[in-house]
Design an enzyme around this catalytic site. Sequence first.
Site, PDB file in Angstrom:
ATOM      1  N   CYS A 149       0.834  -1.216   0.000  1.00  0.00           N
ATOM      2  CA  CYS A 149       0.000   0.000   0.000  1.00  0.00           C
ATOM      3  C   CYS A 149       0.866   1.263   0.000  1.00  0.00           C
ATOM      4  O   CYS A 149       1.971   1.261   0.531  1.00  0.00           O
ATOM      5  CB  CYS A 149      -0.886   0.020   1.245  1.00  0.00           C
ATOM      6  N   CYS A 164      -3.615   0.016  -3.079  1.00  0.00           N
ATOM      7  CA  CYS A 164      -4.320   0.339  -1.845  1.00  0.00           C
ATOM      8  C   CYS A 164      -3.694   1.568  -1.203  1.00  0.00           C
ATOM      9  O   CYS A 164      -2.567   1.928  -1.526  1.00  0.00           O
ATOM     10  CB  CYS A 164      -4.286  -0.852  -0.889  1.00  0.00           C
TER      11      CYS A 164
END
Length: 258
Positions: free
Chosen positions: A82, A163
């Site tokens: 992420c 993400c």
Amino acid sequence: IHKWYHSGLNRWHGLGSTADFQKIIQERCDNYPQQIWSYSRSRNCQEIKQAFMSAFISKDPCKATKEDYRRLIDLADPTVPCNKIVLWSKTKELAREYAKPRGLVTLEDTLLGSLADDLHWCGEPGSPDLNTWSCPDWKKDCRTNYLTVFWEVLSKRFAESACGTVQVVLDGSLENAFNEMSIFGRVEAPNLKPMVTLQAWLVHDPGKPPRDSCSGSSITKLKSILSERNVRFICRDNLRKFLKKRKPTLNGKYGVSP
Ligand code: N1C
């Protein structure tokens, strides 16, 4: 008149396959650094090379499908932690310059992206060879060529997997910094997951007047595509200024981002 003329190998309007394509793929795969985002189920370069070749060899170069690349993508699916992904459109070099010293990742840093970067490839029905004379051009020949479909499939997987905060570097010296026809516009932006935040950086060419900005109509269009998907959006003008502000470290590289 040469044999290749008769066989029609030069009938397409795009560049032909890169010389030594197979060798380059093999070498890039063998030398690919094992880092966290390079994770892929198979580290078998022989297998990856074979899956790449069999995706398009002997096939009609205008009839590429997502399925042709399924096995290849499954062997080396890009997975990135992420907050580390950097996307771009018309700004590849600058995006990489921004990403690298900050430990961020562009698609070309992932295994499959690095294998294919700057290469061209296509085959010919009934032939075991690559066509080194010409390959279909997106505009003049067909959109479903193997190069375009490869980047579409890989870019989709990359964007879907993102993400946290995703960054994108866009060219504010163009009339439309956000172009709905680009891969970023038609594939990546529409496939970001809900709850992701997209942070756009507009770059302006120092020699040219800025033509688009965060308040311009193309960015407004991007904003509306994202809000339909519940993707948060932040936009900042002038990445270059930001890059300049960073203090270079002793080895001349930029420091870690704030
Ligand atoms: O069409 P684009 O840019 O908007 O595509 C860029 C976008 C990036 O965010 C990447 O994640 O899509 C991904 N991507 C690549 O990583 C890539 N490397 C090389 C898409 N295309 C890529 N290429 C080649 O450049 C490919 O042949 C494609 O058609 C161009 C896209 O360049 P662009 O128009 O500047």
